[in-house]
Design an enzyme around this catalytic site. Structure first.
Site, PDB file in Angstrom:
ATOM      1  N   LEU A 117       0.865  -1.104  -0.048  1.00  0.00           N
ATOM      2  CA  LEU A 117       0.049  -0.050  -0.019  1.00  0.00           C
ATOM      3  C   LEU A 117       0.830   1.193  -0.033  1.00  0.00           C
ATOM      4  O   LEU A 117       1.572   1.507   1.109  1.00  0.00           O
ATOM      5  CB  LEU A 117      -0.806  -0.032   1.118  1.00  0.00           C
ATOM      6  CG  LEU A 117      -1.772  -1.305   1.361  1.00  0.00           C
ATOM      7  CD1 LEU A 117      -2.557  -1.075   2.797  1.00  0.00           C
ATOM      8  CD2 LEU A 117      -2.796  -1.346   0.340  1.00  0.00           C
ATOM      9  N   ASP A 215      -8.288  -2.829  16.282  1.00  0.00           N
ATOM     10  CA  ASP A 215      -6.940  -2.324  16.808  1.00  0.00           C
ATOM     11  C   ASP A 215      -6.920  -0.765  15.953  1.00  0.00           C
ATOM     12  O   ASP A 215      -6.097  -0.715  15.337  1.00  0.00           O
ATOM     13  CB  ASP A 215      -5.834  -3.010  16.367  1.00  0.00           C
ATOM     14  CG  ASP A 215      -4.490  -2.395  17.365  1.00  0.00           C
ATOM     15  OD1 ASP A 215      -4.774  -1.340  18.151  1.00  0.00           O
ATOM     16  OD2 ASP A 215      -3.408  -2.832  17.155  1.00  0.00           O
TER      17      ASP A 215
END
Length: 309
Positions: A117, A215
């Protein structure tokens, strides 16, 4: 030609390029990557410590991100859980995430191979809020939990299905961390009172069992450059189905997300009355987990928050 790394991958004389080539070849053998991925054009190392190494690899077939850890039963389970969580998020068709191509074991290490990414510095936080709200709209009929163990950091989460949110959060989130900290030697008083408070506070709160990132702090959300604007993307999940407010509470723990995120969220999903009271309890889970993993001032923060609760 691959540029040599300034830091060795391991204390042995292992060649990083050779190790990465082995990982790519293993994924190709499993038919998870095209053959062109075997031609490495370059790589860079982003983390190198005793627990984990991370690399970005450039190949003829595209760019990939690799994490690997010394092989153990927990490292195997962690990467399998991460892969399963990413696939579940992708299946919700709500927000972009990294693609898990392969996991495996090689040469005394376990690895996970992901899409790389290339993140932008800034992005559309309002859209991020909208898409997280849509992810929270994916519900589980079995109740609260997940069909595999997942991990928040290195901490295994008890994801056995439970129809009571109060029982799940008290007995399968807070209580195990209190016990682990006690076993580690941390002196935390008032644990029984805290568990009673937790049960009472959540007794009448039975929210939808929403798909959670688990998270969701600023280090696990970013934006992908796009001609029409940077697109939100999340990664490194600790997925399970639970109260959507737990994700929201995490977004406010280590530096609150921009206000446009919450505006976008509320456009698609309301936030229940009483969230402000529950927020401290949901943030306590992550502080306890940080105290377990990193000790230091996190244990002090836990004690302060427990007294407040």
């Amino acid at each position: 030609m691959v540029t040599p790394m300034p830091v060795p991958l391991h204390s042995t004389d292992e060649n990083p390029e050779y190790a990465l080539t082995r990982i790519l070849a293993d994924a190709i053998d499993k038919r998870r990557l095209p053959a062109g991925a075997s031609a490495i054009q370059g790589y860079s190392q982003h983390l190198n410590n005793a627990q984990q190494q991370q690399f970005v690899i450039r190949t003829e077939a595209g760019d990939y991100f690799v994490k690997r850890q010394p092989a153990s039963s927990s490292s195997t389970e962690q990467f399998e859980a991460e892969s399963h969580g990413l696939i579940t998020i992708a299946a919700s068709h709500s927000i972009r995430t990294a693609v898990p191509y392969a996991t495996g074991s090689l040469d005394g290490y376990h690895y996970i191979l992901l899409s790389h990414l290339a993140l932008a510095v800034h992005g559309d936080w309002r859209q991020a809020g909208q898409q997280i709200a849509r992810m929270h709209g994916w519900h589980a009929e079995q109740g609260y939990g997940f069909d595999t163990t997942t991990y928040c950091g290195a901490t295994a989460l008890d994801n056995r299905w439970n129809l009571s949110w109060a029982d799940f959060y008290t007995c399968q989130r807070i209580e195990p961390l209190l016990k682990a900290l006690t076993d580690k030697g941390e002196h935390i008083t008032g644990t029984n009172r805290l568990l009673m408070k937790c049960a009472v506070l959540l007794e009448q709160h039975q929210p939808d069992a929403s798909l959670l990132h688990g998270d969701l702090w600023s280090g696990n959300i970013g934006f992908i450059p796009d001609p029409e604007g940077s697109l939100p993307v999340i990664y490194d999940p600790a997925c399970y189905f639970g109260d959507a407010e737990t994700d929201l509470a995490m977004t406010e723990l280590f530096g609150r997300f921009p206000e446009s995120f919450y505006q976008g969220y509320r456009e698609f999903r309301s936030i229940d009355e009483g969230y402000e009271e529950r927020r401290n309890l949901y943030q306590l889970f992550h502080l306890l987990n940080h105290a377990l993993l990193f000790s230091g001032h996190y244990a002090i923060q836990c004690r302060d928050l427990m007294r407040k609760l």
